[in-house]
Structures are given as structure tokens and as C-alpha cells.
Scaffold this active site. Structure first.
Site, PDB file in Angstrom:
ATOM      1  N   ASP A 102      64.754  -7.586  -6.250  1.00 13.68           N
ATOM      2  CA  ASP A 102      63.411  -7.133  -5.855  1.00 13.68           C
ATOM      3  C   ASP A 102      63.403  -6.471  -4.484  1.00 13.68           C
ATOM      4  O   ASP A 102      62.397  -5.893  -4.073  1.00 13.68           O
ATOM      5  CB  ASP A 102      62.400  -8.282  -5.897  1.00 13.68           C
ATOM      6  CG  ASP A 102      62.766  -9.442  -4.963  1.00 13.68           C
ATOM      7  OD1 ASP A 102      63.633  -9.268  -4.089  1.00 13.68           O
ATOM      8  OD2 ASP A 102      62.179 -10.529  -5.124  1.00 13.68           O
TER       9      ASP A 102
ATOM     10  N   SER B 105      57.271 -17.592  -0.106  1.00 13.26           N
ATOM     11  CA  SER B 105      58.471 -17.637  -0.938  1.00 13.26           C
ATOM     12  C   SER B 105      59.758 -17.513  -0.134  1.00 13.26           C
ATOM     13  O   SER B 105      60.818 -17.976  -0.571  1.00 13.26           O
ATOM     14  CB  SER B 105      58.416 -16.526  -1.991  1.00 13.26           C
ATOM     15  OG  SER B 105      58.259 -15.253  -1.385  1.00 13.26           O
TER      16      SER B 105
ATOM     17  N   HIS C 171      63.463 -10.622  -1.349  1.00 10.81           N
ATOM     18  CA  HIS C 171      63.912 -11.991  -1.109  1.00 10.81           C
ATOM     19  C   HIS C 171      65.419 -12.050  -0.862  1.00 10.81           C
ATOM     20  O   HIS C 171      66.189 -11.475  -1.632  1.00 10.81           O
ATOM     21  CB  HIS C 171      63.532 -12.881  -2.292  1.00 10.81           C
ATOM     22  CG  HIS C 171      62.060 -12.997  -2.495  1.00 10.81           C
ATOM     23  ND1 HIS C 171      61.359 -12.184  -3.372  1.00 10.81           N
ATOM     24  CD2 HIS C 171      61.145 -13.812  -1.909  1.00 10.81           C
ATOM     25  CE1 HIS C 171      60.074 -12.502  -3.329  1.00 10.81           C
ATOM     26  NE2 HIS C 171      59.923 -13.482  -2.447  1.00 10.81           N
TER      27      HIS C 171
END
Length: 206
Positions: free
Chosen positions: A182, A34, A185
Site C-alpha cells: 500500500d 495502524s 505501512h
């Protein structure tokens, strides 16, 4: 005299035409999770696309392909690498392992999977240059595990004679304003810093 002049004109035209012919395109493949995929940001804000912008601004004949998949582990990467390698590769940037670490997967297994991916790239494209992106785990994963995990990347790079990004998230990881809610990221600003970390290692290989 007329014949010589005509020959000279033809030569000039050929030289001018060759100067404007596009140089052969080379291919940079980002293979990751990701972080590479640009989770939570617009596609053009992810660091692989920022690298493409920099290459274009310098008029370098490279095409970037972003083969990042959110949630990807090294095991998943090993499973899909053959399909990804159907396209040409001149520089291969391997960014996997973070999800293994967050799941507490044994370091030996992560190392073996990354080695298998490297071997497949080398077998398909022997002349391709490979860059390995180093990752780190937070202390909450345990100091022994975190140390073993951090060390696997320089060890693999040394074993395989790879270029190494010591820590992909250098100056980004753990800094709240550069990460999304989060805490994992990067934000668009964080991706710009990550792109700089990648560029330092990539630039000498171009």
C-alpha cells in the site's frame, strides 16, 4: 559477640533480599493508529514491541502498552482516550493525525483534537511525560495543506512543552522496500527503523 554476629547476619540478609526485589514497574503507553498497531506485520514486529524488547535488554523497568487502532483519526482518539487512561501512564506517546491528513480533514480540527488528548493526559497524570510523533503528508495533498499539516506537530510540541519526534517515518516513508504494497505501512524492516526514530527521543526521558 554472638548477638552482634546475629545482628550483622540479619542486616546482610536484608540487604541481599532488597537487591533482588523487582523495581517498581513504570508504564509507557503508545496511543495511535495502524502505524502503532502494526498493521500488516506480526504483533512482535511492530515498533512499540521492538521498544519493549530494547527496554528489556537494558533491564529497564518499563512495561509498554500498544493502544494503536487501525483507521483511527484524532477525533476517534479523543473519544476513546478516557477509557485508555484507566491504566497507569508514566510516558505517553501520541501518534495520531495521519488518517486525518489522508482524508483532508482541516488542520485546525486535527490540532484541536490532539490538544484535547494532551489536555486529558495532563489532567489525569500531571507528572506523565508526553512525546508527540510528527507526521507528514505527500505533495499530492497540495503544498499548502501539506505544509500546514507538517507544521502543526512542532507547533503543538512547543506550545505544550512536549518531546517531539520530528517525523515518525523518517528514512522509511516513500522508500518502497521499507513499505508494504500500500506504500503507507512499514514492513518489519521499516518498523525497526521507526523504532530507532522513537528511541532517540524516548531514551533521554527514561
Amino acid at each position: 559477640m554472638m548477638k552482634n554476629a546475629q545482628i550483622s547476619l540479619v542486616l546482610i540478609l536484608l540487604l541481599v533480599a532488597s537487591a533482588f526485589q523487582p523495581r517498581p514497574q513504570k508504564h509507557i503507553l503508545f496511543f495511535g493508529d495502524s502505524l502503532t498497531a502494526g498493521y500488516g506485520v506480526n504483533p512482535d514486529q511492530a515498533f512499540p514491541e521492538l521498544i519493549q524488547h530494547r527496554l528489556d535488554s537494558l533491564h529497564l523497568p518499563y512495561q509498554v502498552t500498544n493502544a494503536g487502532v487501525s483507521g483511527e483519526t484524532t477525533s476517534g482518539g479523543k473519544s476513546r482516550i478516557d477509557w485508555v487512561l484507566r491504566q497507569p501512564v508514566d510516558i505517553f506517546i501520541l501518534e495520531l493525525g495521519a488518517n486525518d491528513g489522508l482524508r483532508g480533514i482541516p488542520v485546525a480540527g486535527t490540532t484541536a483534537n490532539l490538544q484535547a488528548i494532551i489536555d486529558k493526559v495532563r489532567a489525569k497524570y500531571p507528572s506523565a511525560k508526553i512525546i508527540l510523533a510528527g507526521m507528514q503528508m505527500p505533495p499530492s495533498m497540495g503544498s499548502t495543506y501539506a505544509t500546514q499539516f507538517r507544521n502543526l506537530f512542532p507547533q503543538l510540541a512547543a506550545k505544550n512543552n512536549l518531546a517531539l519526534i520530528p517525523f515518525l517515518l523518517q528514512n522509511v516513508g516513500g522508500i518502497p522496500r521499507l513499505n508494504q504494497r500500500d506504500g503507507i505501512h512499514p514492513t518489519p524492516e521499516g518498523h525497526r527503523i521507526v523504532a530507532g526514530n522513537v528511541w532517540k527521543i524516548l531514551k533521554p526521558l527514561l
